[in-house]
Design an enzyme around this catalytic site. Structure first.
Site, PDB file in Angstrom:
ATOM      1  N   GLY A  17       0.750  -1.117   0.093  1.00  0.00           N
ATOM      2  CA  GLY A  17      -0.171  -0.168  -0.065  1.00  0.00           C
ATOM      3  C   GLY A  17       0.883   1.292   0.083  1.00  0.00           C
ATOM      4  N   THR A  97      -1.221 -16.576   6.127  1.00  0.00           N
ATOM      5  CA  THR A  97      -1.907 -18.155   5.885  1.00  0.00           C
ATOM      6  C   THR A  97      -2.599 -18.289   7.227  1.00  0.00           C
ATOM      7  OG1 THR A  97       0.279 -18.723   4.815  1.00  0.00           O
ATOM      8  CG2 THR A  97      -1.113 -20.348   5.802  1.00  0.00           C
ATOM      9  N   LEU A 173       5.026  -5.921  -7.748  1.00  0.00           N
ATOM     10  CA  LEU A 173       6.431  -5.252  -7.336  1.00  0.00           C
ATOM     11  C   LEU A 173       7.028  -6.102  -6.388  1.00  0.00           C
ATOM     12  CD1 LEU A 173       6.138  -4.108  -4.036  1.00  0.00           C
ATOM     13  CD2 LEU A 173       4.781  -2.430  -4.976  1.00  0.00           C
ATOM     14  N   CYS A 282       5.330 -13.392   0.205  1.00  0.00           N
ATOM     15  CA  CYS A 282       4.426 -13.769  -0.871  1.00  0.00           C
ATOM     16  C   CYS A 282       4.866 -15.301  -1.465  1.00  0.00           C
ATOM     17  CB  CYS A 282       4.603 -12.937  -2.086  1.00  0.00           C
ATOM     18  SG  CYS A 282       3.848 -11.129  -1.803  1.00  0.00           S
TER      19      CYS A 282
END
Ligand code: UDX
Ligand code: UDX
Length: 477
Positions: A17, A97, A173, A282
């Site tokens: 963000g 998770t 990104l 990620c």
């Protein structure tokens, strides 16, 4: 109907963000960008006087925040107010998770995303475009939509009905190069149903991204493409790391193998560096999501394929810790090991899922004393990740360490004193050209250097009298 966006609200001032909104603000001076977060400390940090102390370190980011903050880029905890004012809301909260319940250990926990959707449903006015920015399991847009639909049509104070569109706009990104990736993306992906909503988001990106790089798809393809991109990237790393182990056994050199296969244009040369195993927020999470989805839809073979990418990564990290122990005569009890780098890769202060965590924990379990250096990661952050307090110096300033303890050392001049081994875990620039003769003179013999990132010149280390090991180099055995 053409929708023109004037006010953006982004919920979540994190790694995604924060930088994404800073770039939108810089490239779209006609749009007011409000970044909100429930975490007060994080917002305080984004509003720091000292731009060096922003909560997220990314090369080039501080300059952009400096240019736009207070003009058309604002950071606050005013979630309600800023949703009310916005005609476009980005959801950029974390999706860890799940720890328990259905899908525990694999599926993403959507509680924050759901909470955001409820807030948007409650506070928004008139027409609002909701953009999923967080990486989400496929079909999350449906969850958001069904929450929003409950309030759709409700009259707002102006007697105008609330309406919504949901878009998926995943972020590609990469940390450490976020600013560059945002300014010159390979592609921007927008998934959605409403042409007008897609066009509104398109218009924002067109301020700096060429139109041919903006791809539009249906929502599900967009969501799945994000998971698949990360899974393919992670798979390359597990593949090359598996080959590094084989190189060490056979006398081959993983750098030579990588160069040879990378020059096949179908394979390509990028993302073939063998290292300590992939980290970051990620890769693991997204693959586990893919595994969960595949199992859910009755595709166990697909699930197994992707699961093996994570299994290999965990095995590889364990393998490195074991290898270091074996080279140091099978015991690390009271041996001093210098760890160079704790971040999951260079140019970031992020430690999420960093290979250093697992490797350091294994070395500590073997009784090692770790002296950890990282130019951007704080001692507090390392303490949180290792779940262990650092050792303290006693009154006379002498280090007071015992077996299985660690400390963060800032001073690169003294860190090597009496050390038995140096392990390079993150490829920070400053570790590439160190004076190994000086280092060697400070270490205890026999001394070892383990270059897990292949960033130093082997000759320099070998000439200094230090025993040398590097990843995937079979010529050393
Ligand atoms: C991003 C993506 O959004 C995530 O899906 C991806 O998998 C990892 O990268 P990131 O920006 O890295 O997440 O997460 P983080 O740095 O933890 O930032 C999320 C922020 O959202 C935090 O500051 C948190 O306080 C905030 N938050 C969370 C809210 O403001 N409201 C909430 O309800 C929940
Ligand atoms: C990744 C994706 O690249 C990005 O597109 C997505 O949006 C978020 O996840 P990031 O996690 O920031 O980005 O880092 P990345 O540069 O992809 O590296 C991930 C991990 O792989 C790091 O631990 C890195 O050190 C490791 N890596 C990468 C290797 O070990 N070898 C390589 O050749 C490349």
């Amino acid at each position: 109907m053409e929708i023109s966006i004037k006010n953006i609200c982004c919920i979540g001032a994190g790694y995604v963000g924060g930088p994404t909104m800073a770039i939108i603000a810089e490239r779209c001076p006609h749009i007011q960008v409000e970044v909100v977060d429930i975490n007060e400390e994080r917002i305080r940090d984004w509003n720091q006087e000292d731009f060096e102390k922003l909560p997220i370190y990314e090369p080039g980011l501080a300059e952009i925040v400096k240019k736009c903050r207070g003009k058309n880029l604002h950071f606050s905890n005013l979630v309600k107010e800023k949703i009310e004012e916005a005609d476009m809301v980005f959801i950029s909260v974390n999706t860890p998770t799940k720890k328990k319940g259905l899908g525990a250990g694999k599926a993403s926990d959507l509680k924050w995303v759901e909470a955001c959707a409820r807030q948007v449903a409650k506070y928004s006015k008139e027409h609002t475009i909701v953009v999923e920015k967080s990486t989400l399991p496929v079909r999350t847009a449906e969850v958001i939509k069904s929450i929003l639909n409950e309030t759709k049509g409700t009259l707002v104070d102006t007697n105008i009905k609330k309406t919504f569109d949901v878009l998926s706009n995943p972020e590609f990104l990469s940390e450490g190069s976020a600013v560059k990736d945002l300014l010159q993306p390979d592609r921007v992906l927008i998934g959605g149903e409403s042409k007008d909503a897609i066009q509104a988001l398109n218009e924002i990106y067109l301020n700096w991204v060429p139109s041919e790089k903006i791809l539009t798809t249906n929502v599900w393809s967009s969501e799945l493409a994000k998971l698949t991109a990360n899974a393919f990237l992670a798979q390359r790393i597990s593949s090359i790391n598996s080959i590094s182990a084989l190189c060490e056994e056979t006398g081959a050199d993983v750098r030579e193998v990588a160069r040879a296969i990378g020059s096949d244009s179908r394979i390509g040369e990028k993302f073939l560096n063998s290292g300590p195993g992939f980290g970051g927020s990620c890769f693991k999470k997204d693959i586990l999501n893919l595994v969960y989805l595949s199992e859910h839809f009755g595709l166990p073979e697909v699930a197994n394929l992707w699961n093996s990418v994570v299994t290999l990564n965990t095995w590889h990290q364990k393998r490195l810790a074991t290898l270091i122990t074996k080279k140091l005569f099978g015991t690390l009890s009271n041996k001093i090991i210098v760890i160079l780098g704790f971040a999951f890769k260079a140019n970031t202060n992020d430690t999420r899922e960093s290979a250093a965590i697992k490797i350091c924990k294994d070395l500590l379990d073997e009784g090692a004393i770790l002296k950890i250096h990282d130019p951007k990661v704080s001692a507090m952050q390392i303490e949180k990740e290792l779940n262990l307090s650092p050792y303290k110096s006693n009154e006379s300033g002498k280090e007071n360490f015992k077996e299985g303890s660690w400390n963060k050392i800032e001073d690169m001049k003294n860190i090597f004193n009496n050390a038995d081994a140096v392990v390079i875990l993150t490829e920070w620039e400053q570790y590439k050209n160190m004076n190994w003769i000086e280092i060697s003179n400070k270490m205890r013999r026999p001394s070892w250097a383990f270059d897990v990132r292949s960033i130093v010149d082997p000759k320099e280390i070998i000439n200094s009298g230090i025993n040398f090991w590097r990843i995937g180099d079979g010529s050393q055995n």
